[in-house]
Write a protein that holds these residues in place. Sequence first.
Motif, PDB file in Angstrom:
ATOM      1  N   SER A  44       0.744  -1.349   0.027  1.00 15.38           N
ATOM      2  CA  SER A  44       0.095   0.227   0.116  1.00 15.38           C
ATOM      3  C   SER A  44       1.099   0.726   0.114  1.00 15.38           C
ATOM      4  CB  SER A  44      -0.896  -0.249   1.303  1.00 15.38           C
ATOM      5  OG  SER A  44      -0.258   0.198   2.043  1.00 15.38           O
ATOM      6  N   GLY A  45       2.027   0.822   0.355  1.00 20.05           N
ATOM      7  CA  GLY A  45       3.065   2.648  -0.344  1.00 20.05           C
ATOM      8  C   GLY A  45       3.585   2.989   1.236  1.00 20.05           C
ATOM      9  N   VAL A  46       3.255   2.197   2.242  1.00 22.03           N
ATOM     10  CA  VAL A  46       3.628   2.571   3.496  1.00 22.03           C
ATOM     11  C   VAL A  46       5.494   2.460   3.902  1.00 22.03           C
ATOM     12  CG1 VAL A  46       2.877   2.825   6.404  1.00 22.03           C
ATOM     13  CG2 VAL A  46       0.740   2.456   4.522  1.00 22.03           C
ATOM     14  N   PRO A  47       5.913   3.800   4.284  1.00 20.69           N
ATOM     15  CA  PRO A  47       7.206   3.114   4.571  1.00 20.69           C
ATOM     16  C   PRO A  47       7.052   3.163   6.557  1.00 20.69           C
ATOM     17  CG  PRO A  47       6.232   6.160   5.088  1.00 20.69           C
ATOM     18  CD  PRO A  47       4.757   5.338   4.248  1.00 20.69           C
ATOM     19  N   ALA A  48       7.956   2.752   6.610  1.00 19.10           N
ATOM     20  CA  ALA A  48       8.257   1.796   8.136  1.00 19.10           C
ATOM     21  C   ALA A  48       8.602   3.355   8.260  1.00 19.10           C
ATOM     22  CB  ALA A  48       9.767   1.410   7.985  1.00 19.10           C
ATOM     23  N   CYS A  49       7.730   3.530   9.643  1.00 21.09           N
ATOM     24  CA  CYS A  49       7.684   4.444  10.573  1.00 21.09           C
ATOM     25  C   CYS A  49       8.959   5.015  10.863  1.00 21.09           C
ATOM     26  CB  CYS A  49       6.496   4.182  12.382  1.00 21.09           C
ATOM     27  SG  CYS A  49       5.446   3.740  11.587  1.00 21.09           S
ATOM     28  N   ALA A  50      10.239   3.905  11.409  1.00 22.90           N
ATOM     29  CA  ALA A  50      11.427   3.792  11.666  1.00 22.90           C
ATOM     30  C   ALA A  50      12.245   4.428  11.382  1.00 22.90           C
ATOM     31  CB  ALA A  50      12.001   2.216  12.188  1.00 22.90           C
TER      32      ALA A  50
ATOM     33  N   TYR B  25      -3.875   8.315  22.395  1.00 23.21           N
ATOM     34  CA  TYR B  25      -3.173   9.789  21.569  1.00 23.21           C
ATOM     35  C   TYR B  25      -3.114   9.573  20.352  1.00 23.21           C
ATOM     36  CZ  TYR B  25      -0.451  13.367  20.267  1.00 23.21           C
ATOM     37  OH  TYR B  25       0.181  14.893  19.951  1.00 23.21           O
ATOM     38  N   LEU B  26      -2.170   8.353  20.325  1.00 18.11           N
ATOM     39  CA  LEU B  26      -1.318   8.515  18.933  1.00 18.11           C
ATOM     40  C   LEU B  26      -2.274   8.135  17.826  1.00 18.11           C
ATOM     41  CD1 LEU B  26       1.728   5.583  19.825  1.00 18.11           C
ATOM     42  CD2 LEU B  26       2.050   8.358  19.038  1.00 18.11           C
ATOM     43  N   THR B  27      -3.222   6.825  18.144  1.00 18.39           N
ATOM     44  CA  THR B  27      -4.804   6.664  17.651  1.00 18.39           C
ATOM     45  C   THR B  27      -5.108   7.726  16.783  1.00 18.39           C
ATOM     46  OG1 THR B  27      -4.468   4.866  18.283  1.00 18.39           O
ATOM     47  CG2 THR B  27      -7.159   5.456  17.178  1.00 18.39           C
ATOM     48  N   LYS B  28      -5.412   8.641  17.642  1.00 19.06           N
ATOM     49  CA  LYS B  28      -6.723  10.041  17.215  1.00 19.06           C
ATOM     50  C   LYS B  28      -5.445  10.818  16.352  1.00 19.06           C
ATOM     51  CE  LYS B  28      -8.173  13.456  19.646  1.00 19.06           C
ATOM     52  NZ  LYS B  28      -8.335  14.991  21.273  1.00 19.06           N
ATOM     53  N   GLN B  29      -4.212  10.935  16.972  1.00 21.30           N
ATOM     54  CA  GLN B  29      -3.413  11.698  15.942  1.00 21.30           C
ATOM     55  C   GLN B  29      -3.188  11.200  14.133  1.00 21.30           C
ATOM     56  OE1 GLN B  29      -2.483  14.578  16.929  1.00 21.30           O
ATOM     57  NE2 GLN B  29      -4.292  14.313  18.563  1.00 21.30           N
ATOM     58  N   LEU B  30      -3.126  10.081  14.805  1.00 20.46           N
ATOM     59  CA  LEU B  30      -2.772   9.825  12.902  1.00 20.46           C
ATOM     60  C   LEU B  30      -4.124   9.475  12.031  1.00 20.46           C
ATOM     61  CD1 LEU B  30      -1.385   5.901  13.871  1.00 20.46           C
ATOM     62  CD2 LEU B  30      -0.132   7.999  12.033  1.00 20.46           C
ATOM     63  N   ASN B  31      -5.525   8.780  13.005  1.00 20.96           N
ATOM     64  CA  ASN B  31      -6.961   9.191  12.181  1.00 20.96           C
ATOM     65  C   ASN B  31      -7.134  11.093  11.766  1.00 20.96           C
ATOM     66  OD1 ASN B  31      -8.065   7.334  12.226  1.00 20.96           O
ATOM     67  ND2 ASN B  31      -8.336   6.833  14.560  1.00 20.96           N
TER      68      ASN B  31
ATOM     69  N   ALA C 107       2.517  17.141   5.669  1.00 17.94           N
ATOM     70  CA  ALA C 107       2.389  16.543   4.218  1.00 17.94           C
ATOM     71  C   ALA C 107       2.864  15.220   4.528  1.00 17.94           C
ATOM     72  CB  ALA C 107       2.965  17.512   3.454  1.00 17.94           C
ATOM     73  N   ILE C 108       3.934  14.632   5.030  1.00 20.26           N
ATOM     74  CA  ILE C 108       4.142  13.722   5.015  1.00 20.26           C
ATOM     75  C   ILE C 108       3.711  12.479   5.807  1.00 20.26           C
ATOM     76  CG2 ILE C 108       6.317  12.102   6.346  1.00 20.26           C
ATOM     77  CD1 ILE C 108       8.087  14.398   5.308  1.00 20.26           C
ATOM     78  N   MET C 109       3.484  13.199   6.895  1.00 14.75           N
ATOM     79  CA  MET C 109       2.408  12.379   8.094  1.00 14.75           C
ATOM     80  C   MET C 109       0.032  12.367   7.309  1.00 14.75           C
ATOM     81  SD  MET C 109       3.791  11.002  10.792  1.00 14.75           S
ATOM     82  CE  MET C 109       2.357  10.372  10.930  1.00 14.75           C
ATOM     83  N   MET C 110       0.114  13.546   6.764  1.00 11.73           N
ATOM     84  CA  MET C 110      -1.067  12.308   5.944  1.00 11.73           C
ATOM     85  C   MET C 110      -0.409  11.915   5.189  1.00 11.73           C
ATOM     86  SD  MET C 110      -2.476  17.094   5.712  1.00 11.73           S
ATOM     87  CE  MET C 110      -3.550  16.241   5.509  1.00 11.73           C
ATOM     88  N   ASP C 111       0.129  11.939   4.169  1.00 10.93           N
ATOM     89  CA  ASP C 111       0.481  10.770   2.947  1.00 10.93           C
ATOM     90  C   ASP C 111       0.335   9.846   3.514  1.00 10.93           C
ATOM     91  OD1 ASP C 111       0.490  10.370  -0.090  1.00 10.93           O
ATOM     92  OD2 ASP C 111       2.296   9.122   1.436  1.00 10.93           O
ATOM     93  N   VAL C 112       1.493   9.340   5.147  1.00 14.00           N
ATOM     94  CA  VAL C 112       1.221   7.739   5.333  1.00 14.00           C
ATOM     95  C   VAL C 112      -0.056   8.248   6.170  1.00 14.00           C
ATOM     96  CG1 VAL C 112       2.515   6.917   7.195  1.00 14.00           C
ATOM     97  CG2 VAL C 112       3.815   8.252   6.073  1.00 14.00           C
ATOM     98  N   ALA C 113      -1.110   8.261   6.626  1.00 21.16           N
ATOM     99  CA  ALA C 113      -2.248   7.693   7.789  1.00 21.16           C
ATOM    100  C   ALA C 113      -2.846   7.888   6.500  1.00 21.16           C
ATOM    101  CB  ALA C 113      -1.913   9.161   8.581  1.00 21.16           C
ATOM    102  N   SER C 114      -2.967   8.125   5.584  1.00 21.85           N
ATOM    103  CA  SER C 114      -4.147   8.030   4.046  1.00 21.85           C
ATOM    104  C   SER C 114      -3.763   6.461   3.789  1.00 21.85           C
ATOM    105  CB  SER C 114      -3.805   8.895   3.570  1.00 21.85           C
ATOM    106  OG  SER C 114      -2.478   8.841   2.167  1.00 21.85           O
ATOM    107  N   ARG C 115      -2.975   6.390   3.778  1.00 18.69           N
ATOM    108  CA  ARG C 115      -2.243   5.016   3.080  1.00 18.69           C
ATOM    109  C   ARG C 115      -2.567   3.905   4.323  1.00 18.69           C
ATOM    110  NH1 ARG C 115       0.474   5.478  -1.721  1.00 18.69           N
ATOM    111  NH2 ARG C 115       1.064   7.752  -2.056  1.00 18.69           N
ATOM    112  N   LEU C 116      -2.710   4.074   5.523  1.00 15.87           N
ATOM    113  CA  LEU C 116      -2.897   3.061   6.811  1.00 15.87           C
ATOM    114  C   LEU C 116      -4.442   2.731   7.007  1.00 15.87           C
ATOM    115  CD1 LEU C 116      -0.803   4.785   9.561  1.00 15.87           C
ATOM    116  CD2 LEU C 116      -0.314   2.690   8.156  1.00 15.87           C
ATOM    117  N   THR C 117      -4.865   0.931   7.063  1.00 12.97           N
ATOM    118  CA  THR C 117      -5.964   0.565   7.462  1.00 12.97           C
ATOM    119  C   THR C 117      -5.908   0.883   8.903  1.00 12.97           C
ATOM    120  OG1 THR C 117      -5.281  -1.085   7.959  1.00 12.97           O
ATOM    121  CG2 THR C 117      -5.936  -0.645   5.764  1.00 12.97           C
ATOM    122  N   ASP C 118      -7.406   0.524   9.664  1.00 13.04           N
ATOM    123  CA  ASP C 118      -7.400   0.663  11.042  1.00 13.04           C
ATOM    124  C   ASP C 118      -7.054   0.238  11.901  1.00 13.04           C
ATOM    125  OD1 ASP C 118      -9.550   3.540  10.208  1.00 13.04           O
ATOM    126  OD2 ASP C 118     -10.874   1.897  10.472  1.00 13.04           O
ATOM    127  N   ALA C 119      -6.629  -1.261  11.106  1.00 18.01           N
ATOM    128  CA  ALA C 119      -6.283  -2.360  11.859  1.00 18.01           C
ATOM    129  C   ALA C 119      -5.021  -1.926  11.615  1.00 18.01           C
ATOM    130  CB  ALA C 119      -6.569  -3.305  11.522  1.00 18.01           C
TER     131      ALA C 119
END
Length: 202
Positions: free
Chosen positions: A126-132, A157-163, A177-189
């Motif tokens: 899905s194009g999600v880069p490693a957080c690390a 808190y982290l869940t709230k911010q990623l959402n 911009a980076i975090m919005m792009d990353v988060a847009s590719r993450l599923t709820d799970a």
Amino acid sequence: MKKLIAGFVFGVGLTAMAHGAGDPEAGKQSAAACQACHGQGGAKPIMGVYPKISGLGEKYMYNQLVAIQENARAIPEMTGQLDGKSKQDLQDLAAYFATQDMGVSQADPELVEKGAAVYRGGNMASGVPACAGCHNPRGKGNEPAGFPHLGGQNAEYLTKQLNAYRDGTRANGSNAAIMMDVASRLTDAEIEAVASYISGLN
């Protein structure tokens, strides 16, 4: 996406301002009001949706305080809390909380494997880069780049911010911009799992 992140980090490295300009002792004197919600040293918030503000990194913390003060980042609970404070006051607060340790929370054992996979390896499909890559393999962040220390942060808190990044309600700052792009590719799970994993990371 990888080129965007690499280019951004490189650019930050070239233009990063010297950090550590705050006075922790001065910040300690005005930190009492913050600790009413965020706990002693900013390490034990009274609610899981409130962040630990201990050890986040001075540059990141200062940038967030300025954004909150200027209403670029809207947090209803913070309304009026920074009124009347100078930029030096904010720098001092950031310096004080940067010297405090962020205690580690307890990750959900059932989510550790999935959370670790996302944090350390992302999701190639899905194009999600490693957080690390930006936040350090141990969650220690990157102070010169202004990427926060995440290891030990409250999972709620982290869940709230990623959402918030994913739905665009948190869009302030140069890293958004980076975090919005990353988060847009993450599923709820994936968000649930990686937030839990990070909360126990040290």
